[in-house]
Scaffold this motif. Structure first.
Motif, PDB file in Angstrom:
ATOM      1  N   PRO A   7     -49.650  46.581  28.937  1.00 50.96           N
ATOM      2  CA  PRO A   7     -48.790  47.994  29.171  1.00 50.96           C
ATOM      3  C   PRO A   7     -47.586  47.663  28.852  1.00 50.96           C
ATOM      4  O   PRO A   7     -47.037  46.554  28.823  1.00 50.96           O
ATOM      5  CB  PRO A   7     -49.223  47.789  30.791  1.00 50.96           C
ATOM      6  N   ALA A  11     -44.486  50.434  32.720  1.00 45.13           N
ATOM      7  CA  ALA A  11     -45.676  50.953  33.126  1.00 45.13           C
ATOM      8  C   ALA A  11     -45.698  50.673  34.676  1.00 45.13           C
ATOM      9  O   ALA A  11     -45.173  49.981  35.378  1.00 45.13           O
ATOM     10  CB  ALA A  11     -46.715  50.561  32.503  1.00 45.13           C
ATOM     11  N   THR A 336     -46.813  55.437  31.493  1.00 48.32           N
ATOM     12  CA  THR A 336     -48.027  54.610  31.935  1.00 48.32           C
ATOM     13  C   THR A 336     -49.225  55.737  31.584  1.00 48.32           C
ATOM     14  O   THR A 336     -50.320  54.875  30.944  1.00 48.32           O
ATOM     15  CB  THR A 336     -48.148  54.354  33.459  1.00 48.32           C
TER      16      THR A 336
END
Length: 549
Positions: A7, A11, A336
């Protein structure tokens, strides 16, 4: 498939974990215990507990002890995607008309990377009929729409397709599909794509499962790009692939031409008004649940609802305004969601992807009204300590389709499936009162009311006056007309169009409460329960057909 890459630094980790829980519940096709969720997601039990509590607070799941189940309100995420897409609203009625004309099932589908996602279904009711749900994901190579979408794939798309095929040769990642003993070969699909590119249509000859055949054509926008594919689906007991093409292709072409004209001439839609009061709600939730409420998860999921009809590709500022979030908070949530594949960005705007439909939508789109109502009826029965029922029309009768009974020694003994004359019941009068005046009059003229008790109203003029009164007051109270000693009060349950599709009532022995007490003590709670049922029915029924029985 969800992203397996690392990620980005910005995020929102709780949002990633919360979506993992929702996906686990979706893939399970039913409720899971908290322990099963722990194993399915690999998250710590304390984390799963907090996520479940937060999702329950949002009414996206229901908690029953240690069991977690998806709730109809979760469908608002898929509704946001479908509303922003606009295709079900614009083309769905045309697909329904085509299904009626052909007497075959008709589907609308969009591309989801190297898969096909259904966004509308017009299904014929037969013993052998189409069983796919809105939001179901299928591999491109096993569908009629797949070759049409693949005709526009880039080299990167083909590489991703081949990698997926190599990693999952049995299509285990597509839970809506039955297993196929002989996989579709790569070259077989490539030939199908070449034929679709040349012919402008595609055939599925029992690729999904034996007996199922389909014919598909793309619906293109003004620039010539395919925005969706419409399919006519049949069974080999009615058509082979060749006869389906011969008999259906000319009519399918005409229907597609009408759909493309609808797309070109559709008027733009204004964005929904006003920002959501998210800050106040999350503050109240945090105060009530304490550390069990994960504020960043709730805010992140709410960002998905910022999209919709009139706001299909908002800017960051528009998302922040729609949700009431700070720009920085909205930006992190969008980053995200883009990492997870639920949002795509282009320059300064964002759009939802079909993957959003994978968050419970297929499973919940099969929800019935009794299933929606049951949990709210149980809460009311527990509050009032009296039986609560839901009923719908069955000819000139009502039929009970859901019921929560009490454990009293003297209680109302009625079971699901029971039928009573509509005119002598509180729920029946609520349903009758919503009918157009001419239809209501015809029904009264047709029936011959029986004197079930000494108090049963049998005079048709008086009954007409009572129904007018019910229509004005928006509830009905029947006092010992169906059975001596039985008193009940009912309220309507309306769908998204405002039509009364069912009625919910509280029934009791007349010794329990006076008529005045029913109005003062029961009616407000009964109306609140009906409103909760209606709210979930509006969400669930926005793009899916929700059976009332």
């Amino acid at each position: 498939m969800p992203s397996t890459t690392i990620p980005p630094a910005e995020a929102v980790t709780p949002l990633i974990r919360g979506i993992a829980v929702l996906r686990a519940l979706t893939d399970a096709h039913g409720p899971l215990s908290l322990s099963e969720l722990e194993r399915a997601t690999g998250l710590a039990r304390s984390t799963v507990d907090r996520i479940a509590a937060t999702l329950a607070r949002m009414a996206y799941v229901r908690l029953d002890g240690r069991t977690v189940a998806l709730a109809p309100r979760l469908m608002e995420l898929g509704n946001a995607y479908l509303g922003a897409l606009r295709l079900p609203d614009l083309l769905g009625p045309l697909a329904d008309r085509l299904a009626d004309e052909l007497d075959e099932s008709v589907s609308l589908a969009v591309r989801d990377e190297d898969g096909v996602r259904f966004i509308h279904q017009a299904t014929r009711r037969r013993a052998m009929s189409l069983s796919f749900r809105i939001g179901d994901l299928l591999p491109a190579e096993r569908t009629a729409p797949g070759p049409l979408f693949a005709a526009d794939w880039s080299e990167a798309d083909w590489r991703r397709w081949r990698a997926r095929r190599a990693a999952d040769p049995g299509d285990g990642g597509f839970t809506a599909l039955p297993a196929r003993e002989v996989p579709v070969g790569d070259e077989e699909f490539v030939r199908a794509v070449e034929a679709a590119r040349k012919d402008g249509f595609s055939l599925d000859d029992q690729l999904i499962e034996p007996g199922l055949v389909a014919l598909a054509m793309p619906v293109r926008d003004g620039a010539g790009a395919p925005v969706c594919v419409v399919s006519v689906v049949s069974h080999t007991s009615r058509h082979g692939a060749r006869s389906l093409r011969k008999e259906m292709l000319p009519r399918l072409r005409k229907a597609v031409a009408v759909m493309e004209h609808e797309l070109r001439t559709a008027a733009p839609v204004d964005g929904p008004p006003g920002p959501a009061a998210l800050a106040a709600w999350t503050g109240e939730s945090k105060q009530e649940l304490g550390r069990e409420f994960i504020e960043s998860l709730a805010r992140g999921l709410t960002v998905l609802t910022a999209f919709g009809e009139g706001r299909c590709e908002p800017t960051l500022s528009a998302v922040a305004e729609a949700t009431g979030l700070a720009r920085a908070t909205a930006r992190r949530a969008l980053i995200t969601l883009e990492h997870l594949g639920y949002v795509a960005s282009q320059e300064r705007t964002f759009r939802l992807t079909p993957r959003v439909l994978g968050l419970g939508f297929p499973l919940l789109s099969r929800t019935s009204l009794p299933e929606i109502a049951q949990v709210h009826m149980a809460t009311l029965a527990k509050q009032l300590h009296d039986s609560v029922s839901l009923a719908v029309f069955a000819g000139d009768d009502i039929q009970y389709v859901a019921r929560i009974a009490t454990s009293r020694i003297m209680s109302v003994n009625i079971t699901v499936g029971t039928r009573f004359p509509a005119i002598a019941t509180s729920m029946g009068r609520v349903l009758l009162a919503d009918l157009p005046e001419d239809e209501r009059a015809r029904r009264l003229q047709r029936i011959e009311p029986d004197a079930l008790t000494p108090r049963t109203i049998t005079d048709k003029t008086r009954l007409a006056e009572v129904l007018d009164q019910v229509a004005r007051r928006d509830y009905a109270l029947v006092d010992e007309e169906l059975e001596e000693g039985l008193r009940s009060i009912a309220a309507p349950v309306r769908d998204g169009a405002g039509r009364v599709v069912a009625a919910v009532n509280v029934a009791m022995h007349s010794s329990r409460r006076t008529v005045a007490q029913c109005r003062a003590d029961v009616l407000p709670s009964l109306r609140e329960t009906a409103a909760r049922i209606e709210a979930e029915l509006r969400i669930a029924g926005r793009f899916a057909r929700i059976p009332v029985a």
